[in-house]
Design an enzyme around this catalytic site. Sequence first.
Site, PDB file in Angstrom:
ATOM      1  N   TYR A 190     123.661  65.701  50.402  1.00  0.00           N
ATOM      2  CA  TYR A 190     123.535  65.916  48.732  1.00  0.00           C
ATOM      3  C   TYR A 190     122.500  66.597  47.923  1.00  0.00           C
ATOM      4  CZ  TYR A 190     128.071  62.735  49.598  1.00  0.00           C
ATOM      5  OH  TYR A 190     128.931  62.675  49.637  1.00  0.00           O
ATOM      6  N   HIS A 212     129.178  61.406  58.110  1.00  0.00           N
ATOM      7  CA  HIS A 212     129.232  62.406  57.231  1.00  0.00           C
ATOM      8  C   HIS A 212     130.960  63.249  57.802  1.00  0.00           C
ATOM      9  CE1 HIS A 212     128.444  63.903  53.653  1.00  0.00           C
ATOM     10  NE2 HIS A 212     129.597  63.910  53.316  1.00  0.00           N
TER      11      HIS A 212
END
Length: 273
Positions: A45, A103
């Site tokens: 992110y 992830h």
Amino acid sequence: MTTNNNVPIPAFGLGTFRLQGQVVIDSVKNGLEAGYRTIDTAQIYGNEAEVGQAIAESGVARQDLFITTKIWTDHYAKDKLVPSLKDSLAKLRTDHVDLTLIHWPSPGNAVPVAEFMGALAEAQAQGLTKQIGVSNFNIALMQEAIAAVGAQNIATNQIELHPYLQNRKVAAFAQSQGIRITSYMTLAYGKVLNDPVIGAIATAHDATPAQVVLAWAMQLGYAVIPSSTKRANLESNLKTQQLTLTEAEMAQIAALDRGERLTDPAGLSPAWD
């Protein structure tokens, strides 16, 4: 909401996906002021440092927070995972996170599941993370992860899940193993908020469509991590926890499933169940 190892995973948190710079600082600060205590971020992110800054400036004590981050695919190798997590901790200004997730599956299985789950377990043994888990894993990958570290050590599988993509097979398998599901994109980028079925239920409860959808997911036993840049929405979403839907309303939302997947990045996605 309690996982296999009886350590609670908060049912309601604040997501930070796609939020950058001052926007994410303001969102996290506003969220913490409104009463959020669970923050979800990820290495990819690019906002861990800003999240750490917002937490530091909020004045909320670290022990009152539940912080989740996710390891990016570049860092799955045995010699890279722990150093990358330490880098994340430095950005987040903490000596540990509460939950660390893989992830996405390793592209092309470049790093075997057993290797990165073993490295994640090592990070946990070192006290860098209290719990470990996965994200975007199908049933076969969950089975590999379970074989590597044991189902009791996998806190959650964070997956796209909303009324239009209810992911029932993956959710049922995870729950059969005591692995909690965390729903991301629960509002389907806002697409479900205009659904007439959702709207009618919202009207019946004097609630917002977002509250209805989040309550639906939570009543199914899933954790939710909605994000917002607007303080009013952050506060409104938080009130979801006081909303209870009827069995009939839950059934109406169940009927909305149409397998509509919104996140399916080429090279990362597994063969979805």
